[in-house]
Motif scaffolding. Sequence first.
Motif, PDB file in Angstrom:
ATOM      1  N   VAL A   1       0.863  -1.178   0.000  1.00 34.64           N
ATOM      2  CA  VAL A   1       0.000   0.000   0.000  1.00 34.64           C
ATOM      3  C   VAL A   1       0.899   1.228   0.000  1.00 34.64           C
ATOM      4  CG1 VAL A   1      -1.842   1.253   1.180  1.00 34.64           C
ATOM      5  CG2 VAL A   1      -1.715  -1.233   1.377  1.00 34.64           C
ATOM      6  N   CYS A   2       0.713   2.095  -0.963  1.00 32.00           N
ATOM      7  CA  CYS A   2       1.554   3.290  -1.089  1.00 32.00           C
ATOM      8  C   CYS A   2       0.677   4.521  -1.255  1.00 32.00           C
ATOM      9  CB  CYS A   2       2.494   3.152  -2.273  1.00 32.00           C
ATOM     10  SG  CYS A   2       3.617   1.743  -2.136  1.00 32.00           S
ATOM     11  N   SER A   3       0.963   5.530  -0.439  1.00 30.69           N
ATOM     12  CA  SER A   3       0.216   6.782  -0.505  1.00 30.69           C
ATOM     13  C   SER A   3       1.066   7.923  -1.030  1.00 30.69           C
ATOM     14  CB  SER A   3      -0.341   7.139   0.880  1.00 30.69           C
ATOM     15  OG  SER A   3      -1.235   6.144   1.298  1.00 30.69           O
ATOM     16  N   GLU A   4       2.290   7.598  -1.428  1.00 29.73           N
ATOM     17  CA  GLU A   4       3.172   8.595  -2.033  1.00 29.73           C
ATOM     18  C   GLU A   4       4.185   7.874  -2.925  1.00 29.73           C
ATOM     19  OE1 GLU A   4       6.346   8.116  -0.679  1.00 29.73           O
ATOM     20  OE2 GLU A   4       5.466   6.862   0.858  1.00 29.73           O
ATOM     21  N   PRO A   5       4.780   8.576  -3.875  1.00 26.39           N
ATOM     22  CA  PRO A   5       5.626   7.946  -4.891  1.00 26.39           C
ATOM     23  C   PRO A   5       6.905   7.297  -4.371  1.00 26.39           C
ATOM     24  CG  PRO A   5       4.891  10.105  -5.643  1.00 26.39           C
ATOM     25  CD  PRO A   5       4.493   9.978  -4.207  1.00 26.39           C
ATOM     26  N   TYR A   6       7.529   7.855  -3.344  1.00 25.69           N
ATOM     27  CA  TYR A   6       8.807   7.331  -2.860  1.00 25.69           C
ATOM     28  C   TYR A   6       8.670   5.879  -2.393  1.00 25.69           C
ATOM     29  CZ  TYR A   6      13.102   6.953  -0.101  1.00 25.69           C
ATOM     30  OH  TYR A   6      14.301   6.543   0.418  1.00 25.69           O
ATOM     31  N   SER A   7       7.666   5.606  -1.575  1.00 22.37           N
ATOM     32  CA  SER A   7       7.458   4.232  -1.100  1.00 22.37           C
ATOM     33  C   SER A   7       7.104   3.294  -2.243  1.00 22.37           C
ATOM     34  CB  SER A   7       6.350   4.183  -0.038  1.00 22.37           C
ATOM     35  OG  SER A   7       6.731   4.876   1.113  1.00 22.37           O
ATOM     36  N   ALA A   8       6.371   3.804  -3.211  1.00 19.47           N
ATOM     37  CA  ALA A   8       6.015   2.972  -4.368  1.00 19.47           C
ATOM     38  C   ALA A   8       7.272   2.545  -5.117  1.00 19.47           C
ATOM     39  CB  ALA A   8       5.076   3.741  -5.292  1.00 19.47           C
ATOM     40  N   ARG A   9       8.156   3.497  -5.370  1.00 17.69           N
ATOM     41  CA  ARG A   9       9.403   3.181  -6.083  1.00 17.69           C
ATOM     42  C   ARG A   9      10.250   2.196  -5.295  1.00 17.69           C
ATOM     43  NH1 ARG A   9      14.173   6.327  -5.998  1.00 17.69           N
ATOM     44  NH2 ARG A   9      12.947   8.106  -5.306  1.00 17.69           N
ATOM     45  N   LEU A  10      10.418   2.452  -3.997  1.00 17.18           N
ATOM     46  CA  LEU A  10      11.259   1.568  -3.185  1.00 17.18           C
ATOM     47  C   LEU A  10      10.621   0.200  -2.967  1.00 17.18           C
ATOM     48  CD1 LEU A  10      12.969   3.891  -0.562  1.00 17.18           C
ATOM     49  CD2 LEU A  10      13.846   3.030  -2.724  1.00 17.18           C
ATOM     50  N   SER A  11       9.306   0.120  -2.999  1.00 21.43           N
ATOM     51  CA  SER A  11       8.665  -1.192  -2.850  1.00 21.43           C
ATOM     52  C   SER A  11       9.028  -2.114  -4.010  1.00 21.43           C
ATOM     53  CB  SER A  11       7.142  -1.062  -2.725  1.00 21.43           C
ATOM     54  OG  SER A  11       6.528  -0.853  -3.977  1.00 21.43           O
ATOM     55  N   ARG A  12       9.259  -1.537  -5.171  1.00 30.62           N
ATOM     56  CA  ARG A  12       9.715  -2.338  -6.327  1.00 30.62           C
ATOM     57  C   ARG A  12      11.217  -2.589  -6.244  1.00 30.62           C
ATOM     58  NH1 ARG A  12       7.670  -4.742 -10.575  1.00 30.62           N
ATOM     59  NH2 ARG A  12       8.577  -3.395 -12.128  1.00 30.62           N
ATOM     60  N   MET A  13      11.978  -1.545  -5.941  1.00 32.45           N
ATOM     61  CA  MET A  13      13.435  -1.652  -5.938  1.00 32.45           C
ATOM     62  C   MET A  13      13.960  -2.569  -4.834  1.00 32.45           C
ATOM     63  SD  MET A  13      14.325   2.363  -6.695  1.00 32.45           S
ATOM     64  CE  MET A  13      16.098   2.142  -6.494  1.00 32.45           C
ATOM     65  N   HIS A  14      13.352  -2.512  -3.653  1.00 31.88           N
ATOM     66  CA  HIS A  14      13.865  -3.253  -2.503  1.00 31.88           C
ATOM     67  C   HIS A  14      13.049  -4.493  -2.162  1.00 31.88           C
ATOM     68  CE1 HIS A  14      16.079   0.515  -0.763  1.00 31.88           C
ATOM     69  NE2 HIS A  14      16.442   0.212  -2.002  1.00 31.88           N
ATOM     70  N   ASN A  15      11.740  -4.441  -2.385  1.00 33.96           N
ATOM     71  CA  ASN A  15      10.860  -5.542  -1.979  1.00 33.96           C
ATOM     72  C   ASN A  15      10.325  -6.350  -3.145  1.00 33.96           C
ATOM     73  OD1 ASN A  15       9.818  -2.896  -0.101  1.00 33.96           O
ATOM     74  ND2 ASN A  15      10.829  -4.599   0.920  1.00 33.96           N
ATOM     75  N   ASN A  16      10.649  -5.943  -4.359  1.00 36.52           N
ATOM     76  CA  ASN A  16      10.168  -6.601  -5.565  1.00 36.52           C
ATOM     77  C   ASN A  16       8.645  -6.774  -5.530  1.00 36.52           C
ATOM     78  OD1 ASN A  16      10.540  -7.633  -8.121  1.00 36.52           O
ATOM     79  ND2 ASN A  16      11.083  -9.684  -7.425  1.00 36.52           N
ATOM     80  N   SER A  17       7.953  -5.712  -5.108  1.00 36.32           N
ATOM     81  CA  SER A  17       6.491  -5.788  -5.046  1.00 36.32           C
ATOM     82  C   SER A  17       5.942  -6.036  -6.448  1.00 36.32           C
ATOM     83  CB  SER A  17       5.895  -4.509  -4.452  1.00 36.32           C
ATOM     84  OG  SER A  17       6.150  -3.393  -5.261  1.00 36.32           O
TER      85      SER A  17
END
Length: 147
Positions: free
Chosen positions: A86-102
């Motif tokens: 769940v992302c409410s802003e762009p930074y977490s969205a980007r890092l969720s892919r880069m670090h967590n492979n969401s």
Amino acid sequence: MMKIAMGNDHSAIELKNIIREFVEEKGYEVIDFGTNSTESCDYPVYGEKVGRAVASGEADLGIVICGTGVGISLAANKVKGVRACVCSEPYSARLSRMHNNSNVLAFGARVVGSELAKMITEEWLNAEFEGGRHERRVNMLMEIENR
């Protein structure tokens, strides 16, 4: 062409349609698993449909939207192989892919407006998994899932 599964409940029809158009304009194919009815419905149904489409390979990635993004993401995360964030802003969205492979993005139609949702979606779609030390951690998550 990369396929994006999308799912939503009754609270997120308008935002789903806006994000669907945005994603299609970027050249992705959208598979719509969401409701198009404003009648109250159960978000777990749509979270599971998107989760199963992503886990099976029918879709490459998924986007799920409910009132907060939380409930529908919980449903998607119950499907083995899904890493919904769940992302409410762009930074977490980007890092969720880069670090967590969401592989599933979630947000809330009652939490973010359409322009912010577009920014979140764009950052998420444009990011790539970095691997390295993050690979070990994602593998640990998958081990938990397999226990």
